[in-house]
Design a protein around this motif. Sequence first.
Motif, PDB file in Angstrom:
ATOM      1  N   VAL A   1      -5.982  41.968 -11.334  1.00  0.00           N
ATOM      2  CA  VAL A   1      -6.909  42.614 -12.268  1.00  0.00           C
ATOM      3  C   VAL A   1      -7.684  41.471 -12.928  1.00  0.00           C
ATOM      4  CG1 VAL A   1      -5.403  44.587 -12.646  1.00  0.00           C
ATOM      5  CG2 VAL A   1      -5.285  42.657 -14.209  1.00  0.00           C
ATOM      6  N   VAL A   2      -8.770  41.786 -13.601  1.00  0.00           N
ATOM      7  CA  VAL A   2      -9.655  40.711 -14.067  1.00  0.00           C
ATOM      8  C   VAL A   2      -9.503  40.492 -15.575  1.00  0.00           C
ATOM      9  CG1 VAL A   2     -12.044  39.908 -14.145  1.00  0.00           C
ATOM     10  CG2 VAL A   2     -11.278  41.315 -12.232  1.00  0.00           C
ATOM     11  N   PRO A   3      -9.353  39.226 -16.000  1.00  0.00           N
ATOM     12  CA  PRO A   3      -9.237  38.952 -17.437  1.00  0.00           C
ATOM     13  C   PRO A   3     -10.494  39.406 -18.184  1.00  0.00           C
ATOM     14  CG  PRO A   3      -9.014  36.915 -16.143  1.00  0.00           C
ATOM     15  CD  PRO A   3      -9.336  38.002 -15.184  1.00  0.00           C
ATOM     16  N   GLY A   4     -10.305  40.004 -19.345  1.00  0.00           N
ATOM     17  CA  GLY A   4     -11.438  40.474 -20.140  1.00  0.00           C
ATOM     18  C   GLY A   4     -12.395  39.363 -20.505  1.00  0.00           C
TER      19      GLY A   4
ATOM     20  N   PHE B   1      -9.776  49.416 -19.648  1.00  0.00           N
ATOM     21  CA  PHE B   1      -9.761  48.104 -20.273  1.00  0.00           C
ATOM     22  C   PHE B   1      -8.612  48.034 -21.280  1.00  0.00           C
ATOM     23  CE2 PHE B   1     -12.198  44.707 -22.738  1.00  0.00           C
ATOM     24  CZ  PHE B   1     -12.328  43.829 -21.665  1.00  0.00           C
ATOM     25  N   PRO B   2      -7.378  48.110 -20.768  1.00  0.00           N
ATOM     26  CA  PRO B   2      -6.232  48.158 -21.678  1.00  0.00           C
ATOM     27  C   PRO B   2      -6.019  46.846 -22.432  1.00  0.00           C
ATOM     28  CG  PRO B   2      -5.495  47.953 -19.413  1.00  0.00           C
ATOM     29  CD  PRO B   2      -6.976  48.179 -19.361  1.00  0.00           C
ATOM     30  N   SER B   3      -5.334  46.962 -23.554  1.00  0.00           N
ATOM     31  CA  SER B   3      -5.013  45.797 -24.373  1.00  0.00           C
ATOM     32  C   SER B   3      -3.686  45.190 -23.918  1.00  0.00           C
ATOM     33  CB  SER B   3      -4.900  46.228 -25.829  1.00  0.00           C
ATOM     34  OG  SER B   3      -4.283  45.199 -26.566  1.00  0.00           O
ATOM     35  N   ILE B   4      -3.672  43.875 -23.774  1.00  0.00           N
ATOM     36  CA  ILE B   4      -2.420  43.198 -23.420  1.00  0.00           C
ATOM     37  C   ILE B   4      -1.990  42.272 -24.562  1.00  0.00           C
ATOM     38  CG2 ILE B   4      -2.626  43.386 -20.915  1.00  0.00           C
ATOM     39  CD1 ILE B   4      -3.551  40.123 -22.469  1.00  0.00           C
ATOM     40  N   ALA B   5      -2.606  42.497 -25.737  1.00  0.00           N
ATOM     41  CA  ALA B   5      -2.355  41.614 -26.887  1.00  0.00           C
ATOM     42  C   ALA B   5      -0.867  41.552 -27.259  1.00  0.00           C
ATOM     43  CB  ALA B   5      -3.184  42.084 -28.079  1.00  0.00           C
ATOM     44  N   GLU B   6      -0.154  42.675 -27.079  1.00  0.00           N
ATOM     45  CA  GLU B   6       1.269  42.711 -27.491  1.00  0.00           C
ATOM     46  C   GLU B   6       2.137  41.674 -26.769  1.00  0.00           C
ATOM     47  OE1 GLU B   6       4.046  45.491 -25.758  1.00  0.00           O
ATOM     48  OE2 GLU B   6       2.397  46.625 -24.876  1.00  0.00           O
ATOM     49  N   PHE B   7       1.674  41.176 -25.613  1.00  0.00           N
ATOM     50  CA  PHE B   7       2.524  40.271 -24.840  1.00  0.00           C
ATOM     51  C   PHE B   7       2.384  38.812 -25.277  1.00  0.00           C
ATOM     52  CE2 PHE B   7       1.597  43.960 -22.143  1.00  0.00           C
ATOM     53  CZ  PHE B   7       2.889  44.462 -22.046  1.00  0.00           C
ATOM     54  N   GLY B   8       1.512  38.584 -26.260  1.00  0.00           N
ATOM     55  CA  GLY B   8       1.395  37.245 -26.840  1.00  0.00           C
ATOM     56  C   GLY B   8       0.895  36.194 -25.866  1.00  0.00           C
ATOM     57  N   MET B   9       0.046  36.576 -24.956  1.00  0.00           N
ATOM     58  CA  MET B   9      -0.573  35.559 -24.085  1.00  0.00           C
ATOM     59  C   MET B   9      -2.047  35.907 -23.904  1.00  0.00           C
ATOM     60  SD  MET B   9       1.073  36.503 -20.386  1.00  0.00           S
ATOM     61  CE  MET B   9       2.704  37.137 -20.687  1.00  0.00           C
ATOM     62  N   SER B  10      -2.796  34.928 -23.391  1.00  0.00           N
ATOM     63  CA  SER B  10      -4.227  35.168 -23.196  1.00  0.00           C
ATOM     64  C   SER B  10      -4.428  36.098 -21.995  1.00  0.00           C
ATOM     65  CB  SER B  10      -4.948  33.848 -22.952  1.00  0.00           C
ATOM     66  OG  SER B  10      -4.609  33.372 -21.665  1.00  0.00           O
ATOM     67  N   SER B  11      -5.610  36.676 -21.939  1.00  0.00           N
ATOM     68  CA  SER B  11      -5.920  37.574 -20.816  1.00  0.00           C
ATOM     69  C   SER B  11      -5.776  36.842 -19.486  1.00  0.00           C
ATOM     70  CB  SER B  11      -7.349  38.094 -20.929  1.00  0.00           C
ATOM     71  OG  SER B  11      -7.514  38.815 -22.101  1.00  0.00           O
ATOM     72  N   GLU B  12      -6.230  35.595 -19.492  1.00  0.00           N
ATOM     73  CA  GLU B  12      -6.197  34.841 -18.252  1.00  0.00           C
ATOM     74  C   GLU B  12      -4.766  34.553 -17.814  1.00  0.00           C
ATOM     75  OE1 GLU B  12      -9.342  31.942 -18.084  1.00  0.00           O
ATOM     76  OE2 GLU B  12      -8.168  30.780 -16.624  1.00  0.00           O
TER      77      GLU B  12
ATOM     78  N   GLU C   1     -11.185  38.887 -24.880  1.00  0.00           N
ATOM     79  CA  GLU C   1      -9.838  38.313 -25.020  1.00  0.00           C
ATOM     80  C   GLU C   1      -8.876  39.388 -25.533  1.00  0.00           C
ATOM     81  OE1 GLU C   1      -7.259  36.599 -24.117  1.00  0.00           O
ATOM     82  OE2 GLU C   1      -8.391  34.741 -24.372  1.00  0.00           O
ATOM     83  N   GLY C   2      -7.715  39.456 -24.889  1.00  0.00           N
ATOM     84  CA  GLY C   2      -6.735  40.463 -25.302  1.00  0.00           C
ATOM     85  C   GLY C   2      -6.778  41.725 -24.450  1.00  0.00           C
ATOM     86  N   ASN C   3      -7.729  41.770 -23.524  1.00  0.00           N
ATOM     87  CA  ASN C   3      -7.811  42.939 -22.641  1.00  0.00           C
ATOM     88  C   ASN C   3      -7.955  42.503 -21.180  1.00  0.00           C
ATOM     89  OD1 ASN C   3      -9.148  43.696 -25.392  1.00  0.00           O
ATOM     90  ND2 ASN C   3      -8.523  45.631 -24.490  1.00  0.00           N
ATOM     91  N   VAL C   4      -7.675  43.420 -20.288  1.00  0.00           N
ATOM     92  CA  VAL C   4      -7.919  43.158 -18.862  1.00  0.00           C
ATOM     93  C   VAL C   4      -8.698  44.333 -18.271  1.00  0.00           C
ATOM     94  CG1 VAL C   4      -5.829  41.774 -18.603  1.00  0.00           C
ATOM     95  CG2 VAL C   4      -5.739  44.220 -18.076  1.00  0.00           C
ATOM     96  N   ARG C   5      -9.502  44.033 -17.257  1.00  0.00           N
ATOM     97  CA  ARG C   5     -10.259  45.104 -16.610  1.00  0.00           C
ATOM     98  C   ARG C   5      -9.527  45.574 -15.367  1.00  0.00           C
ATOM     99  NH1 ARG C   5     -15.834  44.442 -13.271  1.00  0.00           N
ATOM    100  NH2 ARG C   5     -14.291  43.871 -11.684  1.00  0.00           N
ATOM    101  N   ILE C   6      -9.250  46.875 -15.338  1.00  0.00           N
ATOM    102  CA  ILE C   6      -8.661  47.488 -14.144  1.00  0.00           C
ATOM    103  C   ILE C   6      -9.708  48.410 -13.546  1.00  0.00           C
ATOM    104  CG2 ILE C   6      -6.843  49.008 -13.287  1.00  0.00           C
ATOM    105  CD1 ILE C   6      -5.063  48.095 -15.523  1.00  0.00           C
TER     106      ILE C   6
END
Lengths: 391, 160
Positions: A347-350, A322-333, A358-363
């Motif tokens: 991959v699926v939005p958190g 469940f990594p964080s994608i917050a650094e990219f400045g966009m929503s999980s979706e 929010e801020g993570n995605v499920r792999i």
Amino acid sequence: MRNPLNQTISAIKPSGIRKFFDIVAEMPDAISLGVGEPDFDTPWKVRDEAIYSLERGRTFYTSNSGLKELRIEIAEYLRRHYDLDYDPIHEMVMTVGGSEGIDMAFRAMLDPGDEVLIPQPCYVSYDPCTILAGGVPVPIPLKEENDFRLKPEELEAAITDKTKILVMPFPNNPTGAVMEREDLAPIVDIVIKHDLFVLTDEIYSELSYTGEPHVSIASFPGMKERTIYINGFSKSHAMTGWRLGYACGPKEIIAQMVKIHQFAIMCAPTTSQYAAVTAIRDCDEDVAHMREEYNDRRRYLLERLKKMNIKCFEPYGAFYIFPSIAEFGMSSEEFCTRLLREKEVAVVPGTAFGDSGEGNVRISYAYSLQNLKRAMDRIEEFVTELRQENK
Amino acid sequence: MREKILNYIEHNSRIDMADLAMLLGSDEVTIMNELEAMEAEHIICGYHTLINWDKTGVDKVSALIEVRVTPQRGMGFDKVAERIYNYPEVNAVYLISGSYDFMVSLEGRTLREVADFVSSKLSPLDSVLSTQTNFVLKKYKDHGTIMAEQHVDEREKVSP
């Protein structure tokens, strides 16, 4: 014409994952890391037993609670693996997957207005099942800085006079988080202090990579009488399509659940139950083999993400990271939609598992190494491009 | 560690060393060293490829031959086995418990070639008492791999 619909069900939003599913369905060539079920086939001996039971003509209803022989084997298994002591006759019911057990437990225990504490992100059904049973879901947003484990102060802060049930969804889908013995101990104290009940969904209990055996909250002193324990064959034995799970708990609660079950379902699928006797009796080695392979893939993904400099806490359970994608400045979706459109990786939005996702995605790593590798190569390209864009 | 490396390369000897290292939570150098050591110790005896020859235009005939022998004085079965396995057309030789002694796996281009080998080379050996040749009609599974089947992922692409 009058409105044919019930207001409660009409007001429930469809699963957040559904929307994403529809986009992926249009892209047949996309590599998916989006499933919540094992990639392994059900062990052949289990399938063979099912075929044999059909040949023998075992095609009738079983008793409402399920095959006695199977329940006895499960009680033995729970004792052997998790130090749990359930009477197979009065304290156990075979269900249609773990999901039916969750639904029935809420329906058997909740009165209108009772609150159910649901640590999120989590599997999608606790919230709607609570509402359908007349209860009020109260989310407890878990934090990445705590590795998405439930902290005693978070629990304490969410309790009101109306709180009746705490859901414990560990090992967790979608985060992969686990609760170890020392994490559970203070939770148990609070639960007992406030006279709460626990619904513990341990469907991923066999998939734990801490090096220590999985610990069930139901095994703590004073907890068995206030816990409904949910498990099943879907994840551990790669048997999702067989729809077979079980619920264990105090006999007064189980008796009410069996009532719901007998009127709504009658009994869990007979063929699946016969096959499950073999699964529970003879498949420890198959399960261990799958666990080991998942663990290898888990290490592989964590290492790949580390090399990409993507922030990810180490998950010790299930088959998700469940990594964080917050650094990219966009929503999980947004992240998931762009990854899908631009690199054809799903991959699926958190957020499909609650707002706190929010801020993570499920792999999911319920995939072959070859698949994981191709997908991670593409994700690597994607994040490199995003970082260049953001410069 | 060794057992895990062997388990992986037994099924995929072409696995990328960097990937293998990540799977096992190790580093490439350690894995390479272990592999070299196991090659030196003859634990790893070779790297082969599993081929479904039926799908190529190349004709191949394989046979499993049951062989009964009289073991040679002072040397048991090993000496007899050596006389058989040294023929390049012989794929495998196993000493077997049961009603015969050796199972010899053989590959030739034609039926005739296999038959010739049995009648002109194998049977005339001093210690060979009798042979029974079983031709392989179809190979379903070899080295743990099902030959006919291509695995297709039939799961829904996304599920909770």
